[in-house]
Scaffold this motif. Structure first.
Motif, short mmCIF file in Angstrom:
data_model
loop_
_atom_site.label_atom_id
_atom_site.label_comp_id
_atom_site.label_asym_id
_atom_site.label_seq_id
_atom_site.Cartn_x
_atom_site.Cartn_y
_atom_site.Cartn_z
N THR A 58 0.85 -1.18 0.00
CA THR A 58 0.00 0.00 0.00
C THR A 58 0.89 1.24 0.00
N ARG A 59 0.28 2.41 0.11
CA ARG A 59 1.05 3.63 0.26
C ARG A 59 1.18 3.95 1.74
N VAL A 60 2.39 4.21 2.16
CA VAL A 60 2.65 4.61 3.54
C VAL A 60 3.05 6.07 3.53
N ASP A 61 2.33 6.88 4.31
CA ASP A 61 2.59 8.31 4.42
C ASP A 61 3.13 8.62 5.81
N ILE A 62 4.08 9.51 5.85
CA ILE A 62 4.56 10.05 7.12
C ILE A 62 4.43 11.57 7.08
N VAL A 63 3.88 12.14 8.12
CA VAL A 63 3.83 13.59 8.30
C VAL A 63 4.45 13.90 9.65
N VAL A 64 5.40 14.82 9.67
CA VAL A 64 6.02 15.21 10.93
C VAL A 64 6.04 16.73 11.04
N GLN A 65 6.05 17.21 12.27
CA GLN A 65 6.23 18.63 12.52
C GLN A 65 7.48 18.80 13.36
N ALA A 71 16.49 17.66 9.43
CA ALA A 71 16.44 16.59 10.43
C ALA A 71 15.18 15.74 10.26
N ALA A 72 14.06 16.38 9.94
CA ALA A 72 12.82 15.65 9.73
C ALA A 72 12.95 14.72 8.53
N GLN A 73 13.55 15.21 7.45
CA GLN A 73 13.71 14.36 6.26
C GLN A 73 14.62 13.17 6.56
N ALA A 74 15.69 13.40 7.30
CA ALA A 74 16.59 12.30 7.64
C ALA A 74 15.88 11.26 8.50
N ALA A 75 15.07 11.74 9.44
CA ALA A 75 14.33 10.81 10.30
C ALA A 75 13.34 9.99 9.49
N MET A 76 12.62 10.62 8.57
CA MET A 76 11.64 9.89 7.76
C MET A 76 12.33 8.88 6.86
N SER A 77 13.47 9.24 6.28
CA SER A 77 14.21 8.30 5.44
C SER A 77 14.63 7.08 6.24
N ALA A 78 15.10 7.32 7.47
CA ALA A 78 15.50 6.20 8.33
C ALA A 78 14.30 5.34 8.71
N LEU A 213 11.98 13.35 17.24
CA LEU A 213 10.71 13.95 16.83
C LEU A 213 9.64 13.67 17.89
N ALA A 214 8.77 14.65 18.11
CA ALA A 214 7.71 14.51 19.10
C ALA A 214 6.33 14.56 18.51
N ASN A 215 6.20 15.02 17.26
CA ASN A 215 4.90 15.17 16.60
C ASN A 215 4.97 14.53 15.22
N ALA A 216 4.31 13.39 15.07
CA ALA A 216 4.39 12.66 13.80
C ALA A 216 3.18 11.76 13.64
N MET A 217 2.90 11.41 12.40
CA MET A 217 1.85 10.46 12.10
C MET A 217 2.30 9.57 10.96
N ILE A 218 2.04 8.27 11.08
CA ILE A 218 2.29 7.31 10.01
C ILE A 218 0.97 6.68 9.65
N ASN A 219 0.65 6.72 8.36
CA ASN A 219 -0.62 6.21 7.85
C ASN A 219 -0.30 5.16 6.80
N GLY A 220 -0.63 3.91 7.07
CA GLY A 220 -0.32 2.84 6.14
C GLY A 220 -1.52 1.97 5.85
N GLY A 221 -2.15 2.16 4.71
CA GLY A 221 -3.22 1.28 4.27
C GLY A 221 -4.36 1.13 5.24
N GLY A 222 -4.74 2.21 5.90
CA GLY A 222 -5.88 2.16 6.81
C GLY A 222 -5.52 2.03 8.27
N ASP A 223 -4.24 1.89 8.57
CA ASP A 223 -3.78 1.85 9.96
C ASP A 223 -2.99 3.12 10.22
N VAL A 224 -3.32 3.82 11.30
CA VAL A 224 -2.74 5.13 11.59
C VAL A 224 -2.12 5.12 12.98
N LEU A 225 -0.86 5.55 13.06
CA LEU A 225 -0.18 5.75 14.33
C LEU A 225 0.06 7.25 14.49
N ALA A 226 -0.41 7.81 15.58
CA ALA A 226 -0.29 9.25 15.81
C ALA A 226 0.51 9.51 17.07
#
Length: 352
Positions: A58-65, A71-78, A213-226
């Motif tokens: 599926t598509r996995v999305d990450i959004v961070v603040q 630093a945010a881009q490096a964290a998401m890549s990792a 990071l303290a504020n992030a969300m991962i959304n993967g195929g209908g499952d969301v971690l906030a």
């Protein structure tokens, strides 16, 4: 079910406009309550960074603040790298995965497995026992079904009858001390689709935490971690109605929570006037006849992992036994007879 990640509560967009655009954007994503993200106004904020990859089917999305974009881009890549590593271990579609190695050794000998795979197999065994077999990762033995882009296929009754003796979660032998696993019968196959995705997404979230990071969300195929919040407000998750997928049935506002879903309406086909979907009943090899969609909210992945798939088979009647006694789990069950929700979910859910 599938989810929409909606705008922060202070957005200036009209809610009708935002809902319509979000639904259109999410129409092609998978599986049941939509995996599209709709945070464009928030992304104008230089502290908000978003990235997407194709993972876990599926598509996995990450959004961070975070104030530091680099630093945010490096964290998401990792985080994406870690999730991809775990997918390589556990995918039944990769010939080099440990899951396929276990299948090749079925009925012959045990194999050493990675700690992450052992943890998933142990979680599956626990859910299977609690659900009295309504959840069973050895349902992978029903290998004749096909749903989706590569075509649809309905196995015949004789094929299902031959495969049914290979479906028994008690024949997955685990030795945690030695770190080994074995499928006891030749021909057994695993399908970790209902139990591996949440831990893999959670591993990605742990990487984000380790990067500070303290504020992030991962959304993967209908499952969301906030984790934390977005622009000072709780993350808003829109729930698509499995009985009418073009509309939202409500919005959840969450922080430091998991929103997990299961459903039957996207990976499906009609044959001979009957609709078939991908959530299989381990006892029969046929699609489950229970609810059309389940949404669960909890503070941790471990609290709900595998329960949605189990409830799809066992039905609403099993709620009290499987989840009702667990603190912090809220649920919404949608079936032909209407909608049922726990008292906690009734407090959480808001009109779209």
């Amino acid at each position: 079910m599938r989810f929409k990640t909606l705008l922060p509560a202070q957005s200036s967009l009209h809610p009708i406009d935002h809902r319509r655009r979000a639904l259109v954007r999410g129409a092609a994503s998978v599986p049941l309550l939509a995996t599209a993200m709709f945070v464009r106004p928030a992304l104008a904020d230089p502290s908000v960074t978003r990235a997407s990859r194709r993972l876990l089917g599926t598509r996995v999305d990450i959004v961070v603040q975070d104030s530091c974009h680099a630093a945010a881009q490096a964290a998401m890549s990792a985080a994406f790298a870690e999730m991809a590593r775990l997918e390589r271990l556990m995918s039944r579609y990769r010939p080099d995965s440990q899951v396929n190695a276990l299948q090749r050794a079925a009925g012959r000998h045990a194999l050493h497995v990675a700690p992450e795979l052992m943890a998933v197999l142990q979680a599956a065994a626990a859910v299977s026992a609690r659900s009295r077999g309504a959840f069973d990762i050895t349902v992978g033995a029903f290998a004749g079904w096909r749903f989706g882009a590569d075509g649809n296929r309905l196995p015949d009754a004789a094929e299902l009858a031959r495969e049914r003796p290979l479906v028994d979660y008690r024949q997955v032998r685990l030795d945690a001390r030695r770190g080994t696993a074995m499928l006891a019968r030749p021909g057994m196959r695993l399908d970790l689709g209902g139990i591996a995705k949440l831990p893999i997404l959670d591993a990605g979230m742990q990487v984000l935490r380790r990067h500070g990071l303290a504020n992030a969300m991962i959304n993967g195929g209908g499952d969301v971690l906030a984790m934390g919040q977005l622009q000072g407000r709780d993350w808003r998750i829109g729930l698509r109605d499995p009985l009418a997928p073009a509309r939202l049935q409500g919005v959840l506002q969450v922080r430091d929570a998991v929103v997990a879903s299961s459903g039957d309406y996207e990976r499906c086909f009609v044959s001979g006037g009957r609709r078939y979907h991908h959530v299989l009943d381990p006892a029969t090899g046929l699609p489950s006849a229970g609810p059309h969609g389940i949404t669960l909210v909890a503070p941790t992945v471990a609290a709900v992992n595998g329960l949605g798939a189990a409830l799809m088979v066992a039905g609403q009647a099993a709620w009290a036994r499987l989840a009702g006694g667990s603190a912090g789990i809220d649920g919404l069950i949608v079936g032909d007879g209407g909608r049922w929700m726990s008292a906690g979910m009734a407090q959480r859910l808001r009109q779209a």
